[in-house]
Motif scaffolding. Structure first.
Motif, PDB file in Angstrom:
ATOM      1  N   ILE A   1      34.247  40.884  33.584  1.00 22.10           N
ATOM      2  CA  ILE A   1      34.761  39.926  32.815  1.00 22.10           C
ATOM      3  C   ILE A   1      35.721  38.977  33.380  1.00 22.10           C
ATOM      4  CG2 ILE A   1      36.063  39.890  30.518  1.00 22.10           C
ATOM      5  CD1 ILE A   1      35.358  42.975  30.476  1.00 22.10           C
ATOM      6  N   ARG A   2      35.631  37.668  33.708  1.00 22.05           N
ATOM      7  CA  ARG A   2      36.306  36.567  34.135  1.00 22.05           C
ATOM      8  C   ARG A   2      37.395  36.348  33.134  1.00 22.05           C
ATOM      9  NH1 ARG A   2      33.028  35.179  38.657  1.00 22.05           N
ATOM     10  NH2 ARG A   2      31.685  36.862  38.700  1.00 22.05           N
ATOM     11  N   ARG A   3      36.869  36.128  31.833  1.00 22.49           N
ATOM     12  CA  ARG A   3      37.764  35.907  30.935  1.00 22.49           C
ATOM     13  C   ARG A   3      36.709  36.430  29.610  1.00 22.49           C
ATOM     14  NH1 ARG A   3      36.388  31.754  27.351  1.00 22.49           N
ATOM     15  NH2 ARG A   3      35.398  30.088  28.116  1.00 22.49           N
TER      16      ARG A   3
ATOM     17  N   ILE B   1      41.586  49.761  26.436  1.00 23.76           N
ATOM     18  CA  ILE B   1      42.163  48.803  27.616  1.00 23.76           C
ATOM     19  C   ILE B   1      42.821  47.857  27.017  1.00 23.76           C
ATOM     20  CG2 ILE B   1      41.520  47.596  29.465  1.00 23.76           C
ATOM     21  CD1 ILE B   1      39.378  49.395  29.768  1.00 23.76           C
ATOM     22  N   TRP B   2      42.244  46.878  25.968  1.00 23.06           N
ATOM     23  CA  TRP B   2      42.973  45.944  25.400  1.00 23.06           C
ATOM     24  C   TRP B   2      44.187  46.029  24.887  1.00 23.06           C
ATOM     25  CZ3 TRP B   2      38.846  44.805  28.192  1.00 23.06           C
ATOM     26  CH2 TRP B   2      38.716  43.334  28.671  1.00 23.06           C
TER      27      TRP B   2
ATOM     28  N   ALA C   1      38.486  41.793  33.450  1.00 19.73           N
ATOM     29  CA  ALA C   1      38.336  43.171  34.009  1.00 19.73           C
ATOM     30  C   ALA C   1      37.013  43.235  34.805  1.00 19.73           C
ATOM     31  CB  ALA C   1      38.424  44.045  32.851  1.00 19.73           C
ATOM     32  N   ASP C   2      36.932  44.156  35.454  1.00 20.36           N
ATOM     33  CA  ASP C   2      35.585  44.604  36.319  1.00 20.36           C
ATOM     34  C   ASP C   2      35.576  46.079  35.863  1.00 20.36           C
ATOM     35  OD1 ASP C   2      33.537  45.285  37.939  1.00 20.36           O
ATOM     36  OD2 ASP C   2      34.511  44.565  39.729  1.00 20.36           O
TER      37      ASP C   2
ATOM     38  N   LEU D   1      41.977  45.106  36.706  1.00 15.29           N
ATOM     39  CA  LEU D   1      42.150  44.594  35.492  1.00 15.29           C
ATOM     40  C   LEU D   1      43.049  43.308  36.090  1.00 15.29           C
ATOM     41  CD1 LEU D   1      43.365  47.347  33.085  1.00 15.29           C
ATOM     42  CD2 LEU D   1      41.391  46.278  32.980  1.00 15.29           C
ATOM     43  N   LYS D   2      42.760  42.112  35.168  1.00 12.74           N
ATOM     44  CA  LYS D   2      43.638  40.927  35.517  1.00 12.74           C
ATOM     45  C   LYS D   2      44.555  40.819  34.252  1.00 12.74           C
ATOM     46  CE  LYS D   2      40.656  37.885  35.883  1.00 12.74           C
ATOM     47  NZ  LYS D   2      40.117  36.382  35.812  1.00 12.74           N
ATOM     48  N   THR D   3      45.878  40.929  34.400  1.00  5.88           N
ATOM     49  CA  THR D   3      47.039  40.795  33.368  1.00  5.88           C
ATOM     50  C   THR D   3      48.062  39.927  33.494  1.00  5.88           C
ATOM     51  OG1 THR D   3      48.465  42.611  34.622  1.00  5.88           O
ATOM     52  CG2 THR D   3      46.738  43.339  32.810  1.00  5.88           C
TER      53      THR D   3
END
Length: 271
Positions: free
Chosen positions: A80-82, A213-214, A222-223, A269-271
């Motif tokens: 998930i890039r976005r 997660i969200w 996320a990967d 995870l990108k936060t």
């Protein structure tokens, strides 16, 4: 008649490409499915639950002639890039990466890539699935389904308990209202495939994990690697568990009767 009613079924093969197309996500249907799972769509801030792209990719195969009848998820990748937004136009492309045969049936690896309306890659949904013959009774003596990835969880000790879910046939049938795979809704079809009762679809179970997660981290990307270890039947109860790592989590699972049914490795995870 085919599953789609218009597209002739094909025997999938390595290199088969789906038709590229653009579409809008169905926000009303997404709200209905999340409500059945008891999940507040607000946790995604206008974005789409990434779990829905598991089902979407399966249906895209069906729309291109790749039957889902009798199919069962084994391994799923969500890169998930976005999160695509529910109000944007999305373009997809993808196809079949590999096809092999195992004692229990045909194993197919497929991938669908989703681009946002800006043209940038937003999400990749890749899947390895097993398809038994839906017209025949499964042989209970057959156990081979190809290479089995090692477990994510060696033990359930010390995990964080995030919640519990009790399924009912009404919930599962409601969730699977538009399914092309009757093993999720019909006892006879499930029994032929070797199950005691209808099983939930892979995306249905994964929704409880992505929601966790969200809800906790609200990542922008996320990967995730997901492994389907045991079936979840339409009358099962289960727990959602997470494994701590540093200040966050590195894995989640669905646990039923002391055993892992679905497990998810969080690579990033990108936060």
């Amino acid at each position: 008649m085919t599953e789609t009613g218009t597209v002739a079924e094909i025997e999938p093969y390595r290199g088969f490409q789906y038709r590229r197309r653009s579409f809008h996500l169905d926000a009303q249907e997404e709200a209905r499915l999340l409500a059945l799972c008891g999940i507040d769509p607000a946790i995604y801030s206008g974005g789409a639950d990434p779990a829905q792209f598991i089902t979407h990719a399966i249906n895209e195969g069906v729309s291109n002639g790749v039957s889902a009848n009798g199919g069962v998820n084994m391994v799923q990748k969500l890169d998930i890039r976005r999160l695509p937004r529910l109000d944007e136009e999305v373009m997809l492309e993808g196809g079949i990466l590999d096809v092999t045969h195992a004692p229990r049936g045909r194993v197919t690896t497929s991938e669908v890539r989703y681009h946002g309306q800006d043209g940038a890659l937003a999400l990749i949904s890749a899947r390895r699935s097993l398809k038994t013959d839906p017209t025949k009774q499964a042989d209970p003596a057959l156990r081979g389904a190809g290479e089995r990835p090692p477990p994510v969880f060696d033990s359930l000790d010390g995990l964080v308990r995030l919640g519990e879910v009790q399924l009912t046939p009404e919930i599962v049938q409601g969730y699977s209202l538009h399914t092309r795979n009757p093993i999720h809704t019909e006892m006879e079809a499930a029994n032929r495939a070797g199950y005691r009762a209808p099983i939930i679809g892979g995306a249905h179970g994964v929704r409880y994990l992505t929601a966790a997660i969200w809800r906790e981290f609200a990542p922008t990307g996320a990967d995730l690697d997901i492994y389907f270890r045991r079936p979840l039947f339409w009358d099962d109860g289960f727990r959602i568990l997470a494994r701590r790592s540093g200040g966050g989590w590195d894995a989640l699972c669905i646990e039923k009767d002391g055993k892992v049914a679905v497990e998810m490795r969080i690579n990033a995870l990108k936060t």
